[in-house]
Design an enzyme around this catalytic site. Structure first.
Site, mmCIF file in Angstrom:
data_model
loop_
_atom_site.group_PDB
_atom_site.id
_atom_site.type_symbol
_atom_site.label_atom_id
_atom_site.label_comp_id
_atom_site.label_asym_id
_atom_site.label_seq_id
_atom_site.Cartn_x
_atom_site.Cartn_y
_atom_site.Cartn_z
ATOM 1 N N LYS A 84 0.826 -1.218 0.000
ATOM 2 C CA LYS A 84 0.000 0.000 0.000
ATOM 3 C C LYS A 84 0.860 1.268 0.000
ATOM 4 C CE LYS A 84 -4.181 -2.086 1.712
ATOM 5 N NZ LYS A 84 -3.796 -3.508 1.775
HETATM 6 C C1 LIG Z 1 -4.464 -4.537 1.066
HETATM 7 C C2 LIG Z 1 -3.711 -5.823 0.956
HETATM 8 C C3 LIG Z 1 -4.083 -6.837 0.026
HETATM 9 C C4 LIG Z 1 -5.307 -6.726 -0.846
HETATM 10 O O1 LIG Z 1 -5.179 -5.763 -1.872
HETATM 11 P P1 LIG Z 1 -6.468 -5.226 -2.648
HETATM 12 O O2 LIG Z 1 -5.972 -4.127 -3.501
HETATM 13 O O3 LIG Z 1 -7.428 -4.757 -1.578
HETATM 14 O O4 LIG Z 1 -7.034 -6.368 -3.427
HETATM 15 C C5 LIG Z 1 -3.285 -7.975 -0.054
HETATM 16 N N1 LIG Z 1 -2.215 -8.133 0.743
HETATM 17 C C6 LIG Z 1 -1.829 -7.203 1.649
HETATM 18 C C7 LIG Z 1 -0.649 -7.461 2.499
HETATM 19 C C8 LIG Z 1 -2.549 -6.010 1.781
HETATM 20 O O5 LIG Z 1 -2.164 -5.089 2.686
#
Ligand SMILES: *Cc1c(COP(=O)(O)O)cnc(C)c1O
Length: 466
Positions: free
Chosen positions: A112
Site C-alpha cells: 500500500k
Molecule cells: C491490502 C492488501 C491486500 C489486498 O489488496 P487489494 O488491492 O485490496 O485487493 C493484499 N495483501 C496485503 C498485504 C494487503 O495489505
C-alpha cells in the site's frame, strides 16, 4: 484525461477532481473515460528506465492536464525516494517459471505504500494550489492505517484521524501507527470492533454538520490515484521479463480488487498480459464470482492473511463497468440490487469479459502454509501469508510452462511473524529501518465506541475547509 462514474450519474471530473473526491457523488467509482494505449514500440522503449522515469511515462496520460510532466516527476522522485530498495519493486526468481515482485520495501512494509506515498504528495500539491485543507478519516484493522499515516505525517493542509479497534490489531501494526509523532496525526483507539469503527467513519461522511465544516476524505482503494500508481509495477516486472516480445502472467493476493484491477489497466494500455490470477483466501466471493458468476457476500472468516478478509470488493465494480459495456445506468441498478440483497449474478457479458483475462483460485490455511514452506525449503525465500496465497494460486493455475508467472509479494514477512514461524520454523526479523519500533514512545487517544465522542474529538482537532 476526463473521468466518469461507473454509475453514470455524477459529473465527469479531471484528475485533480477525482483525487480529492474519492467516491463519485452517485455512489459509483471514477474510471478514465478511455484507456490510453501504448504501441509495442513505445513499450519496448521503456526497457531500462528507472522506476521513477517509468512511473512518469505510464501515469502521464492519466494526470494531464492537472499535473505537468515536471510536477509528476518531482512527486514520484520524492514518493519513491522513501523506499529502501533502489529498484523500488525488485523482482526475485523462485524457479524456472515463477517470480516474486517485492512490493514491500516502503516505509510500512506493505504494498500500500507504493500508492499512498504518492497519494499523500498529490493531496498536498492540489491543496496548496487551492489553498484548502483536507481531513482524512479512516478506520483500520491493520495495513492501510499505518501506510496512510506515514504518507501524510507532517504534511501541511492534511490532518489524519485513524480509528483502530482497541486491543484488536497486532503490536507491530499498532506501533507502526502510534509511534509516528507529527501534529497532524491523530490515532484513536475505539472501545469496540473494526466494524464499529468503520460504521462511525461511514456515518461521519454523511453527517452534514461535519461535511459542512471540513473537507472530509477517505484513503481507501476506491481512490483512482491509488490504482493508477499500482499500474506502474506491472510494467516494471513485465519489461524485465521480456515484454513486449514476451507475455507475462501475474498472481495477485486479492481483497478489495484494487491491486489486480491495476493489472487489468496495464493490459488495457497495451502491456501483453497472458493472465491475471485472482488469489483469495477462504473469504472467496471473488473466486465464486469469477468461476460461476455468483457474487454474493457471506460473513467474514478471520484468517492469517487479514488484509484479504473481505466479503465485498469495492473495486470489482470498476471491472463490471468496463467489461459490461460501460453502461452506468444498468450497473447502477445491478449495484442497488446487490446493496439491498447482498447478492447478484454477473451478466453473460460481464462473465465473458472477465474470463478473457482473469482466472481465480482459493487457498485455505493448509494451502497457504504449504506455499510458505515450499518457498522456504525449495527457493530460500521467506514469504508472508498474503504472498503465500498468491504463490499457491500461481502454481495451481495451469499457466503454460513458457510463460513467466509473477506473484505479487504484498507484505514483508516480518509483519506476520507468528504465521510465518508456524509454517517455516523461521521467525523473520524486522528490517533495520524498523529495528527500534518496540523502543519508540507511543501516542494515541482512547475513546468510547460512541459516535458523538469521536465526532467531538475530530471537530476539536481538525482544521476547517477554506
Ligand atoms: C491490502 C492488501 C491486500 C489486498 O489488496 P487489494 O488491492 O485490496 O485487493 C493484499 N495483501 C496485503 C498485504 C494487503 O495489505
Amino acid at each position: 484525461m476526463k473521468y466518469v462514474s461507473t454509475r453514470g450519474n455524477a459529473p465527469s471530473l479531471d484528475f485533480e477532481g477525482v483525487t480529492l473526491a474519492g467516491l463519485a457523488s452517485d455512489g459509483g467509482l471514477y474510471v478514465p473515460e478511455a484507456w490510453p494505449r501504448f504501441s509495442e514500440a513505445e513499450i519496448a522503449a521503456m526497457a531500462g528506465l528507472s522506476y521513477v522515469e517509468l512511473a512518469v511515462k505510464v501515469m502521464l496520460p492519466f494526470v494531464t492536464p492537472s499535473l505537468t510532466e515536471d510536477d509528476l516527476r518531482d512527486l514520484c522522485t520524492r514518493a519513491y525516494g522513501r523506499f529502501a530498495h533502489q529498484a523500488v519493486t525488485p523482482l526475485v526468481q523462485f524457479d524456472q517459471q515463477h517470480w516474486l515482485l517485492e512490493l514491500f520495501h516502503g516505509p510500512t512494509l506493505a504494498f500500500k505504500d507504493v500508492a499512498l506515498q504518492l497519494l499523500g504528495r498529490l493531496f498536498e500539491h492540489f491543496l496548496a494550489k487551492r489553498e484548502d485543507h483536507l481531513t482524512i478519516v479512516g478506520a483500520t484493522s491493520g495495513d492501510t492505517g499505518s501506510a496512510a499515516i506515514d504518507a501524510v505525517a507532517g504534511r501541511e493542509r492534511v490532518d489524519i484521524f485513524m480509528l483502530h479497534p482497541d486491543g484488536r490489531v497486532s503490536d507491530v501494526q499498532r506501533r507502526q501507527m502510534t509511534t509516528v509523532r507529527a501534529p497532524n496525526v491523530h490515532n484513536i483507539a475505539i472501545d469496540g470492533s473494526f466494524d464499529d469503527a468503520q460504521a462511525m467513519v461511514k456515518r461521519m461522511f454523511v453527517d452534514s454538520h461535519m461535511t459542512g465544516r471540513f473537507r472530509i476524505s477517505a484513503v481507501n482503494s476506491i481512490n483512482w490515484a491509488r490504482l493508477m500508481a499500482q499500474v506502474v509495477y506491472y510494467f516494471a516486472a513485465a519489461l524485465q521479463l521480456g515484454a513486449p516480445q514476451r507475455k507475462v502472467a501475474f498472481s495477485v493476493p486479492t481483497g478489495n480488487f484494487g491491486d489486480v484491477f491495476a493489472g487489468y489497466v496495464a493490459a488495457q494500455m497495451g502491456l501483453p498480459v497472458e493472465r491475471l490470477i485472482v488469489a483469495t483466501n477462504v473469504n472467496d466471493i471473488l473466486h465464486r464470482a469469477l468461476s460461476s458468476g455468483d457474487y454474493s457476500a457471506g460473513t467474514v472468516t478471520p484468517t492469517a492473511a487479514p488484509s484479504m478478509d473481505i466479503q465485498v470488493s469495492s473495486n470489482f465494480e470498476r471491472l463490471l463497468f468496463d467489461v459490461g459495456g460501460r453502461d452506468g445506468k444498468a450497473l447502477a441498478e445491478q449495484m442497488a440490487g446487490f446493496e439491498s440483497t447482498k447478492a447478484m449474478q454477473l451478466t453473460n457479458a460481464q462473465r465473458q469479459g472477465a474470463a478473457a483475462l482473469f482466472t481465480s483460485a482459493r487457498a485455505d490455511a493448509d494451502d497457504m502454509g504449504q506455499a510458505m514452506a515450499w518457498a522456504h525449503e525449495k527457493c530460500g525465500q521467506v514469504i508472508d501469508p498474503h504472498t503465500a496465497i498468491g504463490l499457491h494460486a500461481a502454481r495451481t493455475a495451469g499457466i503454460a510452462a513458457e510463460i513467466p508467472v509473477v506473484t505479487l509479494a504484498t507484505a514483508h514477512p516480518a509483519k506476520f511473524r507468528d504465521a510465518v514461524e508456524r509454517a517455516t520454523g523461521t521467525r523473520p526479523s524486522l528490517p533495520g529501518r524498523m529495528g527500534d519500533l518496540f523502543e519508540r514512545a507511543e501516542q494515541y487517544d482512547r475513546l468510547p465506541g460512541d459516535y458523538d465522542a469521536v465526532r467531538d474529538f475530530i471537530e476539536a482537532h481538525a482544521t476547517p475547509s477554506a
